[in-house]
Design a protein around this motif. Structure first.
Motif, mmCIF file in Angstrom:
data_model
loop_
_atom_site.group_PDB
_atom_site.id
_atom_site.type_symbol
_atom_site.label_atom_id
_atom_site.label_comp_id
_atom_site.label_asym_id
_atom_site.label_seq_id
_atom_site.Cartn_x
_atom_site.Cartn_y
_atom_site.Cartn_z
ATOM 1 N N THR A 45 14.847 11.675 6.360
ATOM 2 C CA THR A 45 14.236 10.354 6.566
ATOM 3 C C THR A 45 12.747 10.302 6.238
ATOM 4 N N GLU A 46 12.093 11.449 6.293
ATOM 5 C CA GLU A 46 10.654 11.418 6.046
ATOM 6 C C GLU A 46 10.251 12.294 4.874
ATOM 7 N N LYS A 47 9.099 11.978 4.323
ATOM 8 C CA LYS A 47 8.544 12.788 3.261
ATOM 9 C C LYS A 47 8.106 14.113 3.901
ATOM 10 N N ILE A 48 8.424 15.236 3.264
ATOM 11 C CA ILE A 48 8.067 16.515 3.871
ATOM 12 C C ILE A 48 6.780 17.056 3.256
ATOM 13 N N ILE A 49 6.143 17.977 3.961
ATOM 14 C CA ILE A 49 4.925 18.603 3.439
ATOM 15 C C ILE A 49 5.114 20.108 3.455
ATOM 16 N N LYS A 50 4.962 20.712 2.267
ATOM 17 C CA LYS A 50 5.069 22.173 2.139
ATOM 18 C C LYS A 50 3.853 22.650 1.361
ATOM 19 N N GLN A 51 3.216 23.697 1.836
ATOM 20 C CA GLN A 51 2.000 24.214 1.180
ATOM 21 C C GLN A 51 0.976 23.090 1.003
ATOM 22 N N PHE A 56 8.805 14.329 -1.894
ATOM 23 C CA PHE A 56 9.867 13.359 -1.605
ATOM 24 C C PHE A 56 11.191 14.116 -1.638
ATOM 25 N N VAL A 57 11.904 14.101 -0.541
ATOM 26 C CA VAL A 57 13.170 14.835 -0.487
ATOM 27 C C VAL A 57 14.284 13.898 -0.021
ATOM 28 N N ALA A 85 21.689 12.991 -9.015
ATOM 29 C CA ALA A 85 20.644 12.109 -9.553
ATOM 30 C C ALA A 85 20.540 10.841 -8.708
ATOM 31 N N ASN A 86 21.677 10.360 -8.260
ATOM 32 C CA ASN A 86 21.662 9.149 -7.426
ATOM 33 C C ASN A 86 21.019 9.374 -6.071
ATOM 34 N N LEU A 87 21.090 10.583 -5.570
ATOM 35 C CA LEU A 87 20.428 10.898 -4.301
ATOM 36 C C LEU A 87 18.913 10.784 -4.504
ATOM 37 N N ILE A 88 18.439 11.327 -5.611
ATOM 38 C CA ILE A 88 17.008 11.239 -5.954
ATOM 39 C C ILE A 88 16.588 9.769 -6.108
ATOM 40 N N LEU A 89 17.476 8.990 -6.716
ATOM 41 C CA LEU A 89 17.137 7.582 -6.983
ATOM 42 C C LEU A 89 17.108 6.719 -5.718
ATOM 43 N N GLN A 90 17.582 7.269 -4.612
ATOM 44 C CA GLN A 90 17.497 6.532 -3.342
ATOM 45 C C GLN A 90 16.078 6.591 -2.774
ATOM 46 N N LEU A 91 15.288 7.532 -3.278
ATOM 47 C CA LEU A 91 13.912 7.690 -2.783
ATOM 48 C C LEU A 91 13.015 6.580 -3.310
ATOM 49 N N ALA A 203 5.959 15.110 -6.451
ATOM 50 C CA ALA A 203 7.076 16.048 -6.479
ATOM 51 C C ALA A 203 8.243 15.488 -5.691
ATOM 52 N N CYS A 204 9.452 15.703 -6.213
ATOM 53 C CA CYS A 204 10.640 15.296 -5.462
ATOM 54 C C CYS A 204 11.693 16.395 -5.592
ATOM 55 N N ALA A 205 12.596 16.401 -4.624
ATOM 56 C CA ALA A 205 13.680 17.387 -4.637
ATOM 57 C C ALA A 205 14.923 16.749 -4.046
ATOM 58 N N ILE A 206 16.061 17.327 -4.371
ATOM 59 C CA ILE A 206 17.307 16.804 -3.834
ATOM 60 C C ILE A 206 17.417 17.168 -2.359
ATOM 61 N N ALA A 207 17.156 18.439 -2.040
ATOM 62 C CA ALA A 207 17.361 18.865 -0.661
ATOM 63 C C ALA A 207 16.267 19.780 -0.125
ATOM 64 N N ASN A 208 16.078 19.677 1.172
ATOM 65 C CA ASN A 208 15.094 20.467 1.886
ATOM 66 C C ASN A 208 15.808 21.551 2.694
#
Ligand SMILES: [Zn+2]
Length: 210
Positions: A45-51, A56-57, A85-91, A203-208
């Motif tokens: 549900t939220e944007k994550i922060i790494k390093q 966007f995940v 790809a559709n999961l990414i496009l939900q962001l 940056a975006c990713a499919i999964a965290n």
């Protein structure tokens, strides 16, 4: 003309009902899966922060997304590229000029046959009507064993190298990765893109995977 009409009509008649790519129980509702499967996706549900980098995940790396990514990545089940790809496009992605898929090394490419992030990026780029940009190459990763945290970061950074003679340069780009764990490869790729003159790098990713 009449022949053509008849042909297109008969074609419509034999169109099969497409089954859900995950459960095969119901018909497809969205992005090749049924309504039930779509609602069971472990959305992040939220944007994550790494390093210190915001990413966007779309989902958490949990069932069924983990299984889908494994099948897609290691079992050549490339038909899952549409769903991923559709999961990414939900962001709610920012407007960018190009997509930079996370590169993989030549050794990985030979072993796997394809770059999984590029396969997903192709669909995302097509739908967003922007190009794919691959100005960075990834060298083979040496073992991280026995290295300190700082050495590990340096080791990852040394993997990413700018390709020579890159004429086109974009300023606003979006990195696309499949699974984020530590975020160090995203950080290293960002630094290489900065060296190329990129000013806004998202940056975006499919999964965290935590
Ligand atoms: Zn289903």
């Amino acid at each position: 003309m009449l022949m053509f009409n008849l042909f297109s009509k008969s074609k419509n008649l034999i169109t099969p009902i497409l089954r859900c790519q995950l459960c095969s129980l119901d018909s497809q509702y969205k992005a090749t899966i049924c309504k039930d499967c779509w609602t069971q996706i472990p959305w992040e549900t939220e944007k994550i922060i790494k390093q210190e980098v915001p990413i966007f995940v779309a989902c958490r790396y949990e069932y069924p997304i983990n299984r889908i990514i494994q099948k897609f990545k290691y079992e050549q089940q490339l038909h899952f590229q549409h769903l991923l790809a559709n999961l990414i496009l939900q962001l709610h992605l920012p407007k960018v000029q190009a997509i930079v898929p996370m590169p993989i090394s030549e050794e990985r490419l030979i072993e796997r046959g394809y770059n999984q992030s590029l396969e997903v990026a192709k669909i995302v780029a097509k739908i967003l009507n922007i190009p794919i940009w691959q100005p960075i190459q990834r060298m083979h990763q040496h073992s991280q064993k026995g290295l300190t945290r700082l050495e590990r970061i340096e080791n990852i950074q040394s993997q990413f190298q700018i390709k020579k003679d890159y004429k086109i340069r974009y300023k606003r780009v979006l990195i696309l990765d499949d699974v984020v764990t530590t975020g160090s490869s995203i950080l290293a790729l960002m630094q290489s893109l900065e060296q190329l003159g990129c000013q806004k790098i998202f940056a975006c990713a499919i999964a965290n995977a935590n």
